[in-house]
Design an enzyme around this catalytic site. Structure first.
Site, mmCIF file in Angstrom:
data_model
loop_
_atom_site.group_PDB
_atom_site.id
_atom_site.type_symbol
_atom_site.label_atom_id
_atom_site.label_comp_id
_atom_site.label_asym_id
_atom_site.label_seq_id
_atom_site.Cartn_x
_atom_site.Cartn_y
_atom_site.Cartn_z
ATOM 1 N N GLN A 201 0.804 -1.221 0.000
ATOM 2 C CA GLN A 201 0.000 0.000 0.000
ATOM 3 C C GLN A 201 0.845 1.284 0.000
ATOM 4 O O GLN A 201 0.510 2.246 -0.683
ATOM 5 C CB GLN A 201 -0.917 -0.005 1.224
ATOM 6 C CG GLN A 201 -2.289 0.522 0.918
ATOM 7 C CD GLN A 201 -3.325 0.021 1.905
ATOM 8 O OE1 GLN A 201 -2.996 -0.583 2.916
ATOM 9 N NE2 GLN A 201 -4.572 0.268 1.621
ATOM 10 N N ASP B 181 1.885 2.341 -3.477
ATOM 11 C CA ASP B 181 0.834 2.344 -4.491
ATOM 12 C C ASP B 181 0.730 3.706 -5.196
ATOM 13 O O ASP B 181 -0.116 4.540 -4.880
ATOM 14 C CB ASP B 181 -0.492 1.956 -3.821
ATOM 15 C CG ASP B 181 -1.603 1.746 -4.821
ATOM 16 O OD1 ASP B 181 -1.386 2.010 -6.023
ATOM 17 O OD2 ASP B 181 -2.694 1.332 -4.406
HETATM 18 P P1 NAD Z 1 -9.864 1.327 -11.607
HETATM 19 O O1 NAD Z 1 -9.213 2.630 -11.959
HETATM 20 O O2 NAD Z 1 -9.457 0.089 -12.324
HETATM 21 O O3 NAD Z 1 -11.449 1.511 -11.836
HETATM 22 C C1 NAD Z 1 -12.173 2.598 -11.315
HETATM 23 C C2 NAD Z 1 -13.544 2.147 -10.867
HETATM 24 O O4 NAD Z 1 -14.366 1.871 -12.011
HETATM 25 C C3 NAD Z 1 -13.558 0.872 -10.031
HETATM 26 O O5 NAD Z 1 -14.151 1.162 -8.776
HETATM 27 C C4 NAD Z 1 -14.387 -0.098 -10.851
HETATM 28 O O6 NAD Z 1 -15.171 -0.959 -10.044
HETATM 29 C C5 NAD Z 1 -15.261 0.857 -11.633
HETATM 30 N N1 NAD Z 1 -15.901 0.280 -12.837
HETATM 31 C C6 NAD Z 1 -15.385 -0.576 -13.745
HETATM 32 N N2 NAD Z 1 -16.301 -0.872 -14.695
HETATM 33 C C7 NAD Z 1 -17.424 -0.169 -14.385
HETATM 34 C C8 NAD Z 1 -18.711 -0.055 -14.985
HETATM 35 N N3 NAD Z 1 -19.018 -0.729 -16.084
HETATM 36 N N4 NAD Z 1 -19.613 0.755 -14.383
HETATM 37 C C9 NAD Z 1 -19.307 1.431 -13.240
HETATM 38 N N5 NAD Z 1 -18.115 1.368 -12.636
HETATM 39 C C10 NAD Z 1 -17.181 0.567 -13.192
HETATM 40 O O7 NAD Z 1 -9.801 1.038 -10.082
HETATM 41 P P2 NAD Z 1 -8.958 1.720 -8.903
HETATM 42 O O8 NAD Z 1 -9.623 2.961 -8.499
HETATM 43 O O9 NAD Z 1 -7.537 1.787 -9.293
HETATM 44 O O10 NAD Z 1 -9.104 0.639 -7.755
HETATM 45 C C11 NAD Z 1 -10.283 -0.086 -7.584
HETATM 46 C C12 NAD Z 1 -10.242 -0.816 -6.271
HETATM 47 O O11 NAD Z 1 -9.035 -1.575 -6.098
HETATM 48 C C13 NAD Z 1 -10.279 0.060 -5.049
HETATM 49 O O12 NAD Z 1 -11.470 0.652 -4.770
HETATM 50 C C14 NAD Z 1 -9.849 -0.975 -3.999
HETATM 51 O O13 NAD Z 1 -10.892 -1.825 -3.661
HETATM 52 C C15 NAD Z 1 -8.800 -1.705 -4.730
HETATM 53 N N6 NAD Z 1 -7.509 -1.126 -4.341
HETATM 54 C C16 NAD Z 1 -6.801 -1.768 -3.362
HETATM 55 C C17 NAD Z 1 -5.588 -1.221 -2.951
HETATM 56 C C18 NAD Z 1 -4.772 -1.886 -1.911
HETATM 57 O O14 NAD Z 1 -5.229 -2.778 -1.253
HETATM 58 N N7 NAD Z 1 -3.511 -1.486 -1.756
HETATM 59 C C19 NAD Z 1 -5.120 -0.055 -3.497
HETATM 60 C C20 NAD Z 1 -5.873 0.575 -4.472
HETATM 61 C C21 NAD Z 1 -7.068 0.008 -4.889
#
Ligand code: NAD
Length: 379
Positions: A132, A135
């Site tokens: 994390q 990240d």
């Molecule tokens: P991302 O940029 O890949 O996607 C952005 C958002 O778009 C996501 O929430 C996804 O669910 C949503 N999405 C995809 N298709 C969609 C659709 N058809 N309609 C509506 N929404 C849609 O994702 P991100 O923001 O980089 O990260 C997503 C998740 O990953 C975070 O919320 C978290 O749960 C996880 N994450 C974990 C860590 C960690 O543990 N270190 C760090 C960052 C993110």
């Protein structure tokens, strides 16, 4: 180990990979920092601030590139107008850390492998609790979500907050956020701070509580749960996307601002707003499409441009994180510092390829390309 920070050569890039505060943290891992003169200026750090933190400021950029064991930079190495090919400037067998691509381009991989560079791509850091602090994608998504809300407010012909004035009461702006990942949640938080009424939707219902905790309404729609691996969304087929487009249209057309951030790793961004939906939006409404880089969530988005269609302003910003270079660099520097602390022991690279962070981020090492390159893409 001597780690060097060059000045970013892309004209629109104000971020810097490491900031003065990084020096003391890195010294504990036996790392001495060197920075090219002027490298941090656009991010708010003069050479004197680096020097005061014990960083060597190198006046000759070529000497910086060739004289370091590891180069830490923001964007992938390219061609500096004054210095030429940046990979060629590096010492053979040196290391490189930066945004080199989730799926790095074959020509870059070939070039890095030929020069026996040990290269680490920040986009490939696993999204795990252990990683994390490294990240960098989340850091940059935080900046992008914040900036998207501010740009939307700047582009809208209305106030965001409810205002009670001598001229009467003005209703607050209505913001709809599609995709509530890291960027979407920050866009919600920022829009709420500015006083807008916010709704949001995501195909991962797990984000409902986070959306609500920010004071927004999670729109309940009968769209199939598309939670995929690692907390990301899974790809939906065209029929499901069509279904979602129809369901979100009503909310889009009721909004003054729509901020879209929906993406699926390794895929084209899902198409969530078609031209008919835009046609039915309020005149003067604003769409901020943060998925512009990945093909766009709106059919009319053009990456890097502002399009006006059917009375609606559609922004397709790219590299929004670079538009807040000071704090973006501070966050990035902390992420890179954590990664370096992981990769370096007692002043030398100590790579354990059984470790998921090292194995995941390392794209070339000892002359080998360590990521899959699509068949036929090799030079
Ligand atoms: P991302 O940029 O890949 O996607 C952005 C958002 O778009 C996501 O929430 C996804 O669910 C949503 N999405 C995809 N298709 C969609 C659709 N058809 N309609 C509506 N929404 C849609 O994702 P991100 O923001 O980089 O990260 C997503 C998740 O990953 C975070 O919320 C978290 O749960 C996880 N994450 C974990 C860590 C960690 O543990 N270190 C760090 C960052 C993110």
């Amino acid at each position: 180990m001597r780690v060097g920070v060059p000045r970013e050569s892309a004209p629109d890039e104000g971020r810097v990979a490491l900031v003065p505060e990084s020096a003391a943290r890195l010294a504990k891992s036996g790392i001495q920092l060197a920075v090219a003169a002027g490298a941090g200026e656009r991010a708010g750090h003069r050479d004197a601030s680096y020097a005061a933190a014990g960083v060597e400021v190198v006046a000759d950029p070529r000497a910086l590139w060739s004289g370091c064991d590891l180069i830490a930079k923001v964007r992938e190495p390219g061609v500096d107008p004054a210095l030429g090919d940046e990979v060629a400037l590096m010492r053979e067998g040196a290391a490189l850390v930066g945004f080199l691509g989730a799926a790095p381009q074959p020509p870059l991989l070939e070039k890095l492998a030929t020069r026996r560079i040990s290269a680490f791509a920040l986009e490939r850091i696993p999204r795990t609790t252990r990683a994390q602090r490294m990240d960098a994608l989340s850091s940059m998504a935080t900046v992008a979500g914040y900036k998207a809300a501010l740009m939307a407010a700047g582009s809208l012909g209305k106030f965001f907050p409810l205002l009670m004035t001598a001229a009467g009461t003005l209703a607050p702006a209505r913001v709809f956020v599609l995709g509530a990942g890291v960027a979407g949640l920050q866009a919600i938080a920022t829009s709420r701070r500015l006083g807008a009424v916010v709704e949001a939707f995501d195909v991962r219902p797990a984000v409902r509580e986070e959306v609500q905790s920010l004071g927004a309404t999670f729109v309940e729609l009968p769209v199939a749960d598309a939670t995929g691996a690692g907390g990301y969304a899974a790809a939906m087929d065209e029929a499901h996307q069509r279904e979602e487009r129809a369901l979100v249209a009503k909310h889009i057309q009721a909004a003054d601002v729509v901020i879209t951030t929906a993406s699926v790793p390794g895929r084209r961004a899902p198409l969530l707003i078609d031209e008919d939906t835009v046609r039915g939006m309020r005149p003067g409404a604003v769409i901020m499409d943060l998925a512009a880089d990945g093909g766009g969530n709106c059919a009319l988005t053009r990456a890097g441009e502002v399009v006006r269609a059917h009375g609606v302003v559609i922004h397709g910003p790219v590299n929004l994180a670079a538009s807040l270079p000071d704090h973006a660099s501070q966050m990035l520097a902390r992420n890179i510092t954590a990664l370096l602390q992981h990769l370096v022991k007692d002043g030398a690279l100590a790579l354990d390829f059984a470790d998921d962070i090292t194995a995941g981020t390392c794209i070339t090492h000892a002359g080998e390309i360590r990521v899959d390159v699509p068949a036929g893409a090799r030079a």
